[in-house]
Design a protein around this motif. Structure first.
Motif, PDB file in Angstrom:
ATOM      1  N   MET A  81       0.877  -1.176   0.000  1.00 30.59           N
ATOM      2  CA  MET A  81       0.000   0.000   0.000  1.00 30.59           C
ATOM      3  C   MET A  81       0.913   1.225   0.000  1.00 30.59           C
ATOM      4  SD  MET A  81      -3.124   1.521   0.652  1.00 30.59           S
ATOM      5  CE  MET A  81      -4.208   0.587   1.745  1.00 30.59           C
ATOM      6  N   VAL A  82       0.706   2.122  -0.953  1.00 26.53           N
ATOM      7  CA  VAL A  82       1.600   3.266  -1.134  1.00 26.53           C
ATOM      8  C   VAL A  82       0.834   4.573  -0.988  1.00 26.53           C
ATOM      9  CG1 VAL A  82       3.179   4.429  -2.724  1.00 26.53           C
ATOM     10  CG2 VAL A  82       3.093   1.924  -2.666  1.00 26.53           C
ATOM     11  N   LEU A  83       1.457   5.543  -0.312  1.00 31.70           N
ATOM     12  CA  LEU A  83       0.931   6.906  -0.203  1.00 31.70           C
ATOM     13  C   LEU A  83       1.795   7.814  -1.064  1.00 31.70           C
ATOM     14  CD1 LEU A  83      -0.929   9.039   1.135  1.00 31.70           C
ATOM     15  CD2 LEU A  83       0.758   9.190   2.987  1.00 31.70           C
ATOM     16  N   ASP A  84       1.166   8.478  -2.029  1.00 33.50           N
ATOM     17  CA  ASP A  84       1.862   9.402  -2.932  1.00 33.50           C
ATOM     18  C   ASP A  84       1.452  10.818  -2.551  1.00 33.50           C
ATOM     19  OD1 ASP A  84       3.214  10.555  -5.018  1.00 33.50           O
ATOM     20  OD2 ASP A  84       1.804   9.905  -6.583  1.00 33.50           O
ATOM     21  N   LEU A 150       7.156  11.442  -1.151  1.00 30.49           N
ATOM     22  CA  LEU A 150       6.862  12.869  -1.132  1.00 30.49           C
ATOM     23  C   LEU A 150       7.354  13.453  -2.451  1.00 30.49           C
ATOM     24  CD1 LEU A 150       6.865  12.112   1.974  1.00 30.49           C
ATOM     25  CD2 LEU A 150       7.337  14.510   2.379  1.00 30.49           C
ATOM     26  N   GLY A 151       6.442  14.059  -3.210  1.00 30.95           N
ATOM     27  CA  GLY A 151       6.743  14.474  -4.567  1.00 30.95           C
ATOM     28  C   GLY A 151       7.414  15.819  -4.713  1.00 30.95           C
ATOM     29  N   GLY A 152       8.447  16.059  -3.944  1.00 29.26           N
ATOM     30  CA  GLY A 152       9.208  17.301  -4.016  1.00 29.26           C
ATOM     31  C   GLY A 152      10.174  17.353  -2.858  1.00 29.26           C
ATOM     32  N   ALA A 153      10.999  18.398  -2.823  1.00 28.63           N
ATOM     33  CA  ALA A 153      11.957  18.536  -1.729  1.00 28.63           C
ATOM     34  C   ALA A 153      11.267  19.078  -0.486  1.00 28.63           C
ATOM     35  CB  ALA A 153      13.093  19.471  -2.144  1.00 28.63           C
ATOM     36  N   VAL A 154      11.727  18.627   0.682  1.00 28.68           N
ATOM     37  CA  VAL A 154      11.137  19.043   1.952  1.00 28.68           C
ATOM     38  C   VAL A 154      12.248  19.375   2.939  1.00 28.68           C
ATOM     39  CG1 VAL A 154       9.140  17.573   1.541  1.00 28.68           C
ATOM     40  CG2 VAL A 154      11.004  16.702   2.951  1.00 28.68           C
ATOM     41  N   ALA A 155      11.979  20.367   3.797  1.00 27.96           N
ATOM     42  CA  ALA A 155      12.952  20.711   4.826  1.00 27.96           C
ATOM     43  C   ALA A 155      12.988  19.640   5.902  1.00 27.96           C
ATOM     44  CB  ALA A 155      12.625  22.069   5.439  1.00 27.96           C
ATOM     45  N   GLU A 156      11.829  19.032   6.151  1.00 29.56           N
ATOM     46  CA  GLU A 156      11.741  17.929   7.106  1.00 29.56           C
ATOM     47  C   GLU A 156      10.474  17.138   6.818  1.00 29.56           C
ATOM     48  OE1 GLU A 156      11.541  19.561  11.016  1.00 29.56           O
ATOM     49  OE2 GLU A 156       9.550  20.419  10.740  1.00 29.56           O
ATOM     50  N   VAL A 157      10.450  15.922   7.334  1.00 26.70           N
ATOM     51  CA  VAL A 157       9.256  15.091   7.196  1.00 26.70           C
ATOM     52  C   VAL A 157       8.469  15.200   8.498  1.00 26.70           C
ATOM     53  CG1 VAL A 157       8.333  12.782   6.802  1.00 26.70           C
ATOM     54  CG2 VAL A 157      10.447  13.498   5.648  1.00 26.70           C
ATOM     55  N   PRO A 158       7.271  15.779   8.468  1.00 30.18           N
ATOM     56  CA  PRO A 158       6.501  15.940   9.696  1.00 30.18           C
ATOM     57  C   PRO A 158       6.285  14.612  10.417  1.00 30.18           C
ATOM     58  CG  PRO A 158       5.507  17.195   7.908  1.00 30.18           C
ATOM     59  CD  PRO A 158       6.570  16.335   7.292  1.00 30.18           C
ATOM     60  N   GLN A 159       6.280  14.680  11.736  1.00 32.05           N
ATOM     61  CA  GLN A 159       6.072  13.469  12.527  1.00 32.05           C
ATOM     62  C   GLN A 159       4.738  12.813  12.184  1.00 32.05           C
ATOM     63  OE1 GLN A 159       8.434  12.176  14.721  1.00 32.05           O
ATOM     64  NE2 GLN A 159       7.078  10.400  14.574  1.00 32.05           N
ATOM     65  N   GLU A 160       3.739  13.632  11.871  1.00 34.98           N
ATOM     66  CA  GLU A 160       2.420  13.098  11.531  1.00 34.98           C
ATOM     67  C   GLU A 160       2.482  12.175  10.323  1.00 34.98           C
ATOM     68  OE1 GLU A 160      -2.175  14.727  10.840  1.00 34.98           O
ATOM     69  OE2 GLU A 160      -0.508  16.142  11.143  1.00 34.98           O
ATOM     70  N   ILE A 161       3.381  12.488   9.386  1.00 37.66           N
ATOM     71  CA  ILE A 161       3.546  11.635   8.204  1.00 37.66           C
ATOM     72  C   ILE A 161       4.377  10.407   8.549  1.00 37.66           C
ATOM     73  CG2 ILE A 161       4.585  11.513   5.907  1.00 37.66           C
ATOM     74  CD1 ILE A 161       3.746  14.431   5.516  1.00 37.66           C
ATOM     75  N   GLN A 162       5.442  10.582   9.324  1.00 35.66           N
ATOM     76  CA  GLN A 162       6.249   9.437   9.740  1.00 35.66           C
ATOM     77  C   GLN A 162       5.401   8.404  10.473  1.00 35.66           C
ATOM     78  OE1 GLN A 162      10.104  10.213  11.577  1.00 35.66           O
ATOM     79  NE2 GLN A 162      10.079  12.327  10.821  1.00 35.66           N
ATOM     80  N   ASP A 163       4.449   8.887  11.266  1.00 36.98           N
ATOM     81  CA  ASP A 163       3.590   7.984  12.039  1.00 36.98           C
ATOM     82  C   ASP A 163       2.691   7.132  11.156  1.00 36.98           C
ATOM     83  OD1 ASP A 163       4.676   8.965  14.374  1.00 36.98           O
ATOM     84  OD2 ASP A 163       3.005  10.329  14.810  1.00 36.98           O
ATOM     85  N   GLN A 164       2.537   7.511   9.894  1.00 36.27           N
ATOM     86  CA  GLN A 164       1.677   6.759   8.986  1.00 36.27           C
ATOM     87  C   GLN A 164       2.414   5.624   8.279  1.00 36.27           C
ATOM     88  OE1 GLN A 164      -0.562   9.594   6.511  1.00 36.27           O
ATOM     89  NE2 GLN A 164      -0.716  10.951   8.288  1.00 36.27           N
ATOM     90  N   LEU A 165       3.704   5.466   8.575  1.00 36.09           N
ATOM     91  CA  LEU A 165       4.474   4.351   8.030  1.00 36.09           C
ATOM     92  C   LEU A 165       4.168   3.070   8.796  1.00 36.09           C
ATOM     93  CD1 LEU A 165       8.156   5.518   7.349  1.00 36.09           C
ATOM     94  CD2 LEU A 165       6.554   4.563   5.678  1.00 36.09           C
ATOM     95  N   ALA A 166       4.021   1.970   8.070  1.00 38.01           N
ATOM     96  CA  ALA A 166       3.889   0.666   8.694  1.00 38.01           C
ATOM     97  C   ALA A 166       5.247   0.222   9.235  1.00 38.01           C
ATOM     98  CB  ALA A 166       3.384  -0.350   7.670  1.00 38.01           C
ATOM     99  N   GLU A 167       5.253  -0.748  10.117  1.00 37.34           N
ATOM    100  CA  GLU A 167       6.508  -1.341  10.563  1.00 37.34           C
ATOM    101  C   GLU A 167       7.205  -1.945   9.341  1.00 37.34           C
ATOM    102  OE1 GLU A 167       9.558  -2.444  13.114  1.00 37.34           O
ATOM    103  OE2 GLU A 167       7.874  -1.086  13.421  1.00 37.34           O
ATOM    104  N   GLY A 168       8.479  -1.596   9.175  1.00 45.78           N
ATOM    105  CA  GLY A 168       9.213  -2.022   7.987  1.00 45.78           C
ATOM    106  C   GLY A 168       8.954  -1.143   6.779  1.00 45.78           C
TER     107      GLY A 168
END
Length: 218
Positions: A81-84, A150-168
């Motif tokens: 399952m991929v989030l674009d 993430l479809g572009g450059a980012v200064a940081e990846v918000p924690q809210e987005i990191q939390d949406q990653l599955a284990e692995g």
């Protein structure tokens, strides 16, 4: 008249294979998907240029080589399952849909959501959906995700987005350092901890909303 089929082949042979893109499923996606269908009509003759392509609204279609190497590094499986995030007019979503089981594409510009949906429908891509949401929030309704792009450059990846990653799960993006230089980066969640490593340098335009925030000055 532009020979788009020849342009696609040239993109794969000259921009991707020569820059360490070797995943055969990925190369087939790039060679068969009509990139020109995902850019404004007036820019279609530039669809296969080897640099970022402006698509309006201060947004860009990522350079083919950078997009391909980021996706390759994510090692997308057929059941994933991929989030674009920041799909723009839907090209990255179409590529990802060729590799994954399901793709949830997020875009905050309404007319982009409509255009991306129409382009995907025209190609009969049925395992991807485009939703309208603030990019910096991700899309928690369908989380967790095996892969996030993430479809572009980012200064940081918000924690809210990191939390949406599955284990692995893997997250790929271009991270800006303190000097504003872009570094294509692969992040991975293991035992609840997200860590990352730099893959290569990339001069990718910033994804709006992910700019570096100025600190307080005393």
């Amino acid at each position: 008249m532009v020979d788009y089929a020849a342009a696609r082949t040239n993109m794969v042979e000259s921009q991707l294979r020569t820059n360490r893109v070797w995943d055969q499923r990925l190369l087939e996606a790039f060679e068969t998907l009509p990139r020109e269908a995902f850019v404004p009509e007036k820019a279609r003759r530039f669809a296969y240029i080897d640099e970022d392509l402006a698509i309006g609204q201060n947004r860009h279609l990522m350079e083919p080589m950078v997009l391909a190497r980021l996706i390759q590094a994510a090692a997308i499986g057929e059941e994933d399952m991929v989030l674009d995030l920041g799909c723009g007019l839907g090209y990255s979503t179409a590529v990802l849909a060729r590799l994954a089981a399901t793709v949830v594409a997020v875009e905050q510009i309404g007319e982009f959501v409509t255009a991306a949906t129409q382009a995907l429908d025209a190609l009969e891509i049925t395992n991807a959906v485009v939703v309208q949401e603030t990019l910096t929030k991700g899309y928690a309704k369908q989380a967790p995700y095996d892969v996030i792009l993430l479809g572009g450059a980012v200064a940081e990846v918000p924690q809210e987005i990191q939390d949406q990653l599955a284990e692995g799960g893997r997250l790929v993006t271009v991270l800006l350092d303190k000097d504003g230089l872009g570094r294509a980066t692969l992040m991975r969640k293991d035992e609840g901890v997200v860590s990352g490593r730099v893959l290569f340098d990339a001069a990718t335009p910033v994804l709006p909303g992910f700019e570096r925030k100025d600190g307080f000055v005393f």
